[in-house]
Write a protein that holds these residues in place. Sequence first.
Motif, PDB file in Angstrom:
ATOM      1  N   PHE A 259      -5.583  -5.964  -6.927  1.00  0.00           N
ATOM      2  CA  PHE A 259      -6.552  -6.070  -6.306  1.00  0.00           C
ATOM      3  C   PHE A 259      -6.781  -5.165  -4.139  1.00  0.00           C
ATOM      4  O   PHE A 259      -7.647  -4.411  -4.608  1.00  0.00           O
ATOM      5  CB  PHE A 259      -7.298  -7.857  -5.417  1.00  0.00           C
ATOM      6  CG  PHE A 259      -8.695  -7.690  -5.399  1.00  0.00           C
ATOM      7  CD1 PHE A 259      -9.842  -8.454  -5.841  1.00  0.00           C
ATOM      8  CD2 PHE A 259      -8.798  -7.856  -3.520  1.00  0.00           C
ATOM      9  CE1 PHE A 259     -10.932  -8.202  -4.912  1.00  0.00           C
ATOM     10  CE2 PHE A 259      -9.546  -8.242  -2.890  1.00  0.00           C
ATOM     11  CZ  PHE A 259     -10.898  -8.190  -3.363  1.00  0.00           C
ATOM     12  N   ARG A 260      -5.780  -5.271  -4.547  1.00  0.00           N
ATOM     13  CA  ARG A 260      -5.685  -4.657  -3.330  1.00  0.00           C
ATOM     14  C   ARG A 260      -5.690  -3.081  -2.969  1.00  0.00           C
ATOM     15  O   ARG A 260      -6.253  -2.559  -2.441  1.00  0.00           O
ATOM     16  CB  ARG A 260      -4.000  -5.254  -2.054  1.00  0.00           C
ATOM     17  CG  ARG A 260      -3.710  -4.523  -1.192  1.00  0.00           C
ATOM     18  CD  ARG A 260      -2.261  -4.145  -0.840  1.00  0.00           C
ATOM     19  NE  ARG A 260      -2.429  -7.107  -0.961  1.00  0.00           N
ATOM     20  CZ  ARG A 260      -1.279  -6.365  -1.411  1.00  0.00           C
ATOM     21  NH1 ARG A 260      -0.170  -5.742  -2.174  1.00  0.00           N
ATOM     22  NH2 ARG A 260      -1.128  -7.896  -1.346  1.00  0.00           N
ATOM     23  N   LEU A 261      -5.448  -2.877  -4.412  1.00  0.00           N
ATOM     24  CA  LEU A 261      -5.097  -1.485  -4.673  1.00  0.00           C
ATOM     25  C   LEU A 261      -7.078  -0.847  -5.315  1.00  0.00           C
ATOM     26  O   LEU A 261      -7.751   0.190  -4.939  1.00  0.00           O
ATOM     27  CB  LEU A 261      -4.118  -0.488  -6.118  1.00  0.00           C
ATOM     28  CG  LEU A 261      -2.270  -1.048  -6.256  1.00  0.00           C
ATOM     29  CD1 LEU A 261      -2.250  -1.543  -7.143  1.00  0.00           C
ATOM     30  CD2 LEU A 261      -2.327   0.148  -5.088  1.00  0.00           C
ATOM     31  N   PHE A 262      -7.462  -1.783  -5.495  1.00  0.00           N
ATOM     32  CA  PHE A 262      -8.923  -1.540  -6.172  1.00  0.00           C
ATOM     33  C   PHE A 262      -9.797  -1.514  -4.971  1.00  0.00           C
ATOM     34  O   PHE A 262     -10.638  -0.723  -4.499  1.00  0.00           O
ATOM     35  CB  PHE A 262      -9.003  -2.303  -7.143  1.00  0.00           C
ATOM     36  CG  PHE A 262      -8.632  -2.505  -8.677  1.00  0.00           C
ATOM     37  CD1 PHE A 262      -7.900  -1.432  -9.019  1.00  0.00           C
ATOM     38  CD2 PHE A 262      -8.508  -3.386  -9.031  1.00  0.00           C
ATOM     39  CE1 PHE A 262      -7.015  -1.086 -10.344  1.00  0.00           C
ATOM     40  CE2 PHE A 262      -7.842  -3.461 -10.473  1.00  0.00           C
ATOM     41  CZ  PHE A 262      -7.313  -2.490 -10.975  1.00  0.00           C
ATOM     42  N   PHE A 263      -9.629  -1.921  -4.054  1.00  0.00           N
ATOM     43  CA  PHE A 263     -10.774  -2.293  -3.371  1.00  0.00           C
ATOM     44  C   PHE A 263     -10.297  -1.999  -1.759  1.00  0.00           C
ATOM     45  O   PHE A 263     -10.979  -2.814  -0.857  1.00  0.00           O
ATOM     46  CB  PHE A 263     -11.306  -3.956  -3.451  1.00  0.00           C
ATOM     47  CG  PHE A 263     -11.967  -4.655  -4.608  1.00  0.00           C
ATOM     48  CD1 PHE A 263     -12.883  -3.165  -5.135  1.00  0.00           C
ATOM     49  CD2 PHE A 263     -11.508  -5.326  -5.569  1.00  0.00           C
ATOM     50  CE1 PHE A 263     -13.465  -3.643  -6.320  1.00  0.00           C
ATOM     51  CE2 PHE A 263     -11.775  -5.071  -6.833  1.00  0.00           C
ATOM     52  CZ  PHE A 263     -12.896  -5.130  -7.603  1.00  0.00           C
ATOM     53  N   GLY A 264      -9.022  -1.848  -1.155  1.00  0.00           N
ATOM     54  CA  GLY A 264      -8.142  -1.937  -0.043  1.00  0.00           C
ATOM     55  C   GLY A 264      -8.417  -3.341   0.628  1.00  0.00           C
ATOM     56  O   GLY A 264      -9.073  -2.929   2.035  1.00  0.00           O
ATOM     57  N   ALA A 265      -8.600  -4.532   0.673  1.00  0.00           N
ATOM     58  CA  ALA A 265      -8.659  -5.700   1.253  1.00  0.00           C
ATOM     59  C   ALA A 265      -7.091  -6.508   0.091  1.00  0.00           C
ATOM     60  O   ALA A 265      -7.003  -6.605  -0.716  1.00  0.00           O
ATOM     61  CB  ALA A 265      -9.561  -6.402   0.672  1.00  0.00           C
ATOM     62  N   ASP A 266      -6.779  -7.317   0.674  1.00  0.00           N
ATOM     63  CA  ASP A 266      -6.105  -8.631   0.886  1.00  0.00           C
ATOM     64  C   ASP A 266      -6.548  -9.627  -0.029  1.00  0.00           C
ATOM     65  O   ASP A 266      -7.823  -9.753   0.888  1.00  0.00           O
ATOM     66  CB  ASP A 266      -5.178  -9.088   1.773  1.00  0.00           C
ATOM     67  CG  ASP A 266      -4.058  -8.175   2.462  1.00  0.00           C
ATOM     68  OD1 ASP A 266      -3.346  -7.325   1.636  1.00  0.00           O
ATOM     69  OD2 ASP A 266      -3.629  -8.218   3.380  1.00  0.00           O
ATOM     70  N   ALA A 267      -6.646  -9.959  -0.766  1.00  0.00           N
ATOM     71  CA  ALA A 267      -6.792 -10.978  -1.772  1.00  0.00           C
ATOM     72  C   ALA A 267      -6.716 -12.425  -0.548  1.00  0.00           C
ATOM     73  O   ALA A 267      -5.666 -12.395   0.411  1.00  0.00           O
ATOM     74  CB  ALA A 267      -6.357 -11.404  -3.065  1.00  0.00           C
ATOM     75  N   PRO A 268      -7.700 -13.769  -0.650  1.00  0.00           N
ATOM     76  CA  PRO A 268      -8.167 -14.365   0.234  1.00  0.00           C
ATOM     77  C   PRO A 268      -7.093 -15.914  -0.434  1.00  0.00           C
ATOM     78  O   PRO A 268      -7.622 -16.835  -1.043  1.00  0.00           O
ATOM     79  CB  PRO A 268     -10.183 -14.857   0.142  1.00  0.00           C
ATOM     80  CG  PRO A 268      -9.873 -14.187  -0.956  1.00  0.00           C
ATOM     81  CD  PRO A 268      -8.874 -13.131  -1.433  1.00  0.00           C
ATOM     82  N   ARG A 269      -5.726 -15.475  -0.303  1.00  0.00           N
ATOM     83  CA  ARG A 269      -4.840 -16.844  -1.257  1.00  0.00           C
ATOM     84  C   ARG A 269      -5.170 -18.212  -0.734  1.00  0.00           C
ATOM     85  O   ARG A 269      -4.981 -18.699  -0.824  1.00  0.00           O
ATOM     86  CB  ARG A 269      -3.542 -15.784  -0.971  1.00  0.00           C
ATOM     87  CG  ARG A 269      -3.156 -14.652  -1.588  1.00  0.00           C
ATOM     88  CD  ARG A 269      -3.557 -14.424  -2.810  1.00  0.00           C
ATOM     89  NE  ARG A 269      -3.070 -14.915  -4.092  1.00  0.00           N
ATOM     90  CZ  ARG A 269      -1.994 -15.290  -4.122  1.00  0.00           C
ATOM     91  NH1 ARG A 269      -1.193 -13.909  -4.003  1.00  0.00           N
ATOM     92  NH2 ARG A 269      -1.158 -16.325  -5.268  1.00  0.00           N
TER      93      ARG A 269
END
Length: 281
Positions: A259-269
């Motif tokens: 997700f970080r690679l695709f959308f440039g954001a950290d997943a909301p874990r």
Amino acid sequence: MTPFAEVIGDPIAQSKSPRIHGFWLEKLGIDAAYRAHLVAPDGVGAYLADRRTDPDWRGCNVTMPHKQAVQPFLDTVSRTASRIGAINTVYVQQDRLIGDNTDGEGFLEPLTQWLGQTHLFRMARVLGAGGAARAITAALVDHGFTLVVAGRDAAKCETILAQLPGEHHATTLDHFADPTDFAFDDRDGLFDLVVNTTPLGMAGREPLRFDFSHVPPGSIVYDIVTSPVRTPLLIEAETRGFRTIDGLAMLIGQAAAAFRLFFGADAPREHDAELRALLES
């Protein structure tokens, strides 16, 4: 147009990845999409050639049977993916297609609290010799584990171990199906894992034949199967008092790295409990 990423494979309808990434995109309010896309084995090159020209495409996760087939169509491959010999993530960087593998990172994530401790010895019994096993064994060796890898074909296990530093052992799955009277070292400070990377025990597949006399005291039993989440292996491990980790832990962990690679954001874990409930429904 809306930015998007995908998961490709054949079959692909069973993938939980769209639900995971879609959940995170919604929580973060990101205007993007993630979907499953069926790609036949002879269509990998055409698919990547087409997506390469789409300015809205951010990449794809790669599942069976394409984890090795995608490599000739990429511009470069990460050291991790090259070492493992399998790719589960393709992303775009300055108009170049990069192949990576996030399986090892996802697998290790739920083990973090134990990996940070000091142990006298670490051993993992890994069942399976496919692409997931390659990623998992490489990650475990990097954290000081001695391995016993078991597959239908011991020679295939030997091939995996030949790429890894250290002295490890290969055997067949049948070895773990029969009881043993081996006297395990039960000292404090040991870290033992039993990991199922095979599809055995998955819904619609034959069961995994495994005798718990092969599980040392204090072991963690980890099954990467996600359907069902509580596999027969994990259910029996729990009844015998062993700690367990299910396949959703690895699935969510490797998806977060992608997700970080695709959308440039950290997943909301912080919403993991809600996400797990969604995936188990």
